[in-house]
Each structure stands twice: as C-alpha cells, then as structure tokens.
Design an enzyme around this catalytic site. Structure first.
Site, PDB file in Angstrom:
ATOM      1  NE  ARG A  51     -65.153 -23.016  -7.290  1.00 18.38           N
ATOM      2  CZ  ARG A  51     -65.218 -21.729  -7.489  1.00 18.38           C
ATOM      3  NH1 ARG A  51     -66.345 -21.071  -7.267  1.00 18.38           N
ATOM      4  NH2 ARG A  51     -64.187 -21.038  -7.916  1.00 18.38           N
ATOM      5  CD  GLN A 199     -62.906 -24.516 -11.412  1.00 18.49           C
ATOM      6  OE1 GLN A 199     -62.510 -24.698 -12.567  1.00 18.49           O
ATOM      7  NE2 GLN A 199     -62.252 -24.969 -10.374  1.00 18.49           N
ATOM      8  CG  ASP A 240     -57.197 -20.414  -4.549  1.00 20.73           C
ATOM      9  OD1 ASP A 240     -57.240 -19.997  -5.726  1.00 20.73           O
ATOM     10  OD2 ASP A 240     -58.139 -21.008  -3.999  1.00 20.73           O
ATOM     11  CG  ASN A 250     -56.118 -17.580  -9.158  1.00 21.89           C
ATOM     12  OD1 ASN A 250     -56.910 -17.866  -8.262  1.00 21.89           O
ATOM     13  ND2 ASN A 250     -56.536 -17.194 -10.357  1.00 21.89           N
TER      14      ASN A 250
HETATM   15  O1  MRU Z   1     -60.347 -24.838  -7.334  1.00 21.66           O
HETATM   16  P1  MRU Z   1     -61.225 -23.662  -7.042  1.00 21.66           P
HETATM   17  O2  MRU Z   1     -62.420 -23.589  -7.939  1.00 21.66           O
HETATM   18  O3  MRU Z   1     -61.583 -23.562  -5.586  1.00 21.66           O
HETATM   19  O4  MRU Z   1     -60.296 -22.430  -7.393  1.00 21.66           O
HETATM   20  C1  MRU Z   1     -60.782 -21.140  -7.240  1.00 21.66           C
HETATM   21  C2  MRU Z   1     -59.829 -20.115  -7.718  1.00 21.66           C
HETATM   22  O5  MRU Z   1     -58.762 -20.398  -8.197  1.00 21.66           O
HETATM   23  C3  MRU Z   1     -60.236 -18.699  -7.503  1.00 21.66           C
HETATM   24  O6  MRU Z   1     -59.613 -17.885  -8.442  1.00 21.66           O
HETATM   25  C4  MRU Z   1     -59.777 -18.278  -6.117  1.00 21.66           C
HETATM   26  O7  MRU Z   1     -60.233 -19.147  -5.132  1.00 21.66           O
HETATM   27  C5  MRU Z   1     -60.142 -16.905  -5.837  1.00 21.66           C
HETATM   28  S1  MRU Z   1     -61.608 -16.833  -4.876  1.00 21.66           S
HETATM   29  C6  MRU Z   1     -62.399 -15.378  -4.929  1.00 21.66           C
END
Ligand code: MRU
Length: 356
Positions: A51, A199, A240, A250
């Site tokens: 992810r 996360q 994102d 994000n």
């Molecule tokens: O749902 P996820 O864990 O993929 O979300 C990740 C995020 O929101 C991060 O902040 C984003 O991908 C930035 S990656 C360096």
C-alpha cells in the site's frame, strides 16, 4: 531502510517472481511474499499487502511484467492493465505507472517485450528511490531551519504511513525525518495511529523504531491538543493525489490535522514525488475517494500471547459503519509541497514553476 539492521527495498524482482514485504502482517511478523501472477499483484494491492501511493504504482508495473511472463498476448496485457488500475481508485500513481508501462510497451515485438517491461518496471522503482531521497534533502532544510531557531528537539506530527513502506525506499514524509536524524538533528515524531487500519501505529512507528528515530503513537484525535500545547513544530504528511491547484488528497483525517495546524499557526507540509500529481482533474470533488469494507472498522487485529494474529469484532452486530479511506485538504491549508525538485507553494503557479 533497515529491518533488524539489514537494508531492504519494499519490492524487487528475483527468479521471475516479484518479492514484496507483506504489510498486513506488520509489525508482528516480517514476511517476504512471492507474487507469481498478475492476479497475485492485483490482490496484493486490493487487500493492502502492499500500500502507499508510490509502492502500489511500482507493484502495478511489476504486475504487468508478471502478466507478460504468464502470456505474451496483447489482449491479456490490456485486461491486466485495466484490472490493475481498478484495484484501488484514489492514488494516481497506480494509473501513472500502468500508463507509462503500456506506452513503453506499445509496438514492441514479442521477443523484446519481457525485457522492455522488466527494465521499465525497474526504472520506475529506481526513480522513486531517487525522488524520495531528493524529497528528503529538500525537506531537511525545513527541519534544519526549525532546529536552528528552536535549539531543541523538533516535534513532527505525521499521519498514516508515508514512509519507506509506502514507497520503495526512504518514504516521502519520512524522508526529511530520516535525513535529519542521520545528520544528528534531534527529531521526535508524533505518529497518528490512523484508524481503521492503523498504518501509523503498525507501520510508521515500526519503521521509525527500526531506524532509531524517537516516536510516540497518539490517537487520531490527540493532534489538536498537542498543537494547542506547543508540542508540535510542524506537520508532515504524504499524499495519494495532489491536484495541479495544490489541493491534497491523503488518508482520511489529514484534513482535520490541517485545520488544527492552521488554527495554531503550525506549518503543514506535504511531501510528494511528481508521479502523485494529477494534472487533469481541476476540482477535488472529482477525485474518486475509495470506500473500503466496513469490517475494517468493526474488527480489530492484533497478536495474542501465543504469537497468533487474531481478529476481534468490537462493534455491536447491528451497527452500521462507513469507511471512507481518504479526504482532501484544500491548498489554502498547506504551507508548502516538498517534491523531488524543491519546495513550492501549494498552487498551480508553485507546481508549474517546478514542473514545466
Ligand atoms: O491506504 P493507504 O495505506 O495506501 O494510504 C496511504 C497514504 O495515505 C499515504 O499517506 C500516501 O499513500 C502517501 S505515500 C508516500
């Protein structure tokens, strides 16, 4: 970045297999998993074994390599590319990487297609490492400036995991932190737990621990009072999808941190590689916001005393739950965008100044 003192990238290709670190098992178990088919790559993105925007882009690129290994058939490759793009909707890096691969592969003959695909997937991953390293060097200047002024530990609040595990190496938001730490600047990170998948707690805190960076996990709602108490010097998050007008999409909850930062006069920075910029969409309401299974809210996962990962329901059976995975922070709340090319204002003028 290191795990138990050994350096790892988050994805690599070996013996016709794509190797990933299974992030659904972290921080409890460090498991390297093989992706053998394009379906494996699609599934790994969907269930979040991998992810983070840049890493899912690189996984999709390697997914196309696996598709070619399975079948040298153009319609299969096209279907694979569509399924990869659809595997998660919000992070633009996914489409960016697939489009780049497909453009590179168009017109390439059967004999050369695997070699070309593998080379391009590796380039995407290597470029991301370089971008993240440069994001770190550019963001380091901001941390250094605060450290020089404050002459004490710099407290940085981050949300979700925009770390090494979300990219190939270094991370985006964490890269300036790692660079500062390696330079001997005292930093401490407030890690938002980041419900529902945690996360922050499971991944950001884990990787900061492995690199020896001081950090404290807080509930997602604690940032506000820490800011009011003067215990946060800056917020630093990833993204994102960032629109050309500087609006930042994000992980859900980012927007509320930006509002609190504004109210408390605390700089709010966003770190991103150029692969995360969406130059097309002009209105943030058009960004597809992923809504994930509500079981991510109603169940929690942890490890028991026998070292077994367990899932427990915490909500009443009859309760409904809603699981929006991302939100948008308007550009007016963003102090600056930290990119591989430098730091700019969160605006069309700022971004176009760096990326002609
Ligand atoms: O749902 P996820 O864990 O993929 O979300 C990740 C995020 O929101 C991060 O902040 C984003 O991908 C930035 S990656 C360096």
């Amino acid at each position: 970045m290191k795990i138990n003192g050994k350096s790892y990238n988050t994805i690599w290709f070996e013996n016709n297999l794509v190797k990933i670190i299974d992030q659904t098992k972290l921080p409890h178990k460090f498991i390297i998993k093989d992706l053998k088919t394009v379906k494996d790559a699609i599934n790994a993105i969907k269930i979040m074994e991998v992810r983070g925007a840049p890493l899912i882009g690189a996984t999709a690129a390697y997914g196309l390599v696996l598709s070619i290994i399975e079948k040298k058939d153009l319609s299969f490759l096209k279907r694979s590319s569509e399924e990869l793009i659809a595997s998660r909707p919000t992070a633009i890096n996914l489409k960016w990487a697939v489009d780049r691969m497909m453009k590179k592969l168009s017109g390439i003959n059967d004999q050369d297609i695997l070699k070309t695909a593998l080379q391009e997937a590796k380039t995407i991953a290597e470029e991301d490492i370089e971008f993240c390293r440069n994001i770190g060097l550019n963001g380091l200047k901001i941390i250094e400036e605060i450290a020089n002024r404050k002459k004490d530990t710099v407290n940085i609040l981050t949300h979700c995991n925009a770390g090494w595990l979300a990219t190939i190496d270094w991370g985006t938001a964490t890269s300036p932190i790692y660079h500062a730490h390696q330079k001997g600047i005292k930093v401490h990170v407030w890690v938002d737990e980041t419900r529902p998948r945690n996360q922050g707690a499971n991944l950001t805190s884990y990787e900061l621990n492995e690199e020896g960076v001081s950090n404290t996990i807080i509930t997602d709602n604690a940032g506000g009072i820490l800011m009011q108490r003067g215990q946060v010097d800056m917020c630093l998050v990833g993204t994102d999808r960032t629109l050309s007008n500087g609006d930042v999409c994000n992980k859900i909850g980012t927007y509320l941190k930006a509002l609190a930062a504004k109210d408390n006069n605390i700089p709010f920075y966003v770190a991103l590689p150029s692969s995360t910029i969406d130059w097309k969409i002009k209105d943030h309401k058009q960004i597809p916001i992923e809504e994930r299974n509500s079981e991510e809210l109603s169940y929690v996962e942890g490890i028991d005393e026998n070292d077994k990962i367990k899932k427990l329901r915490i909500y009443p059976n009859k309760s409904k739950a809603m699981n929006l995975a991302f939100d948008v922070t308007p550009a007016k709340f963003v102090s600056g965008l930290i990119t591989e090319k430098g730091v700019c204002e969160a605006s069309e003028k700022g971004l176009k100044g760096l990326f002609k």
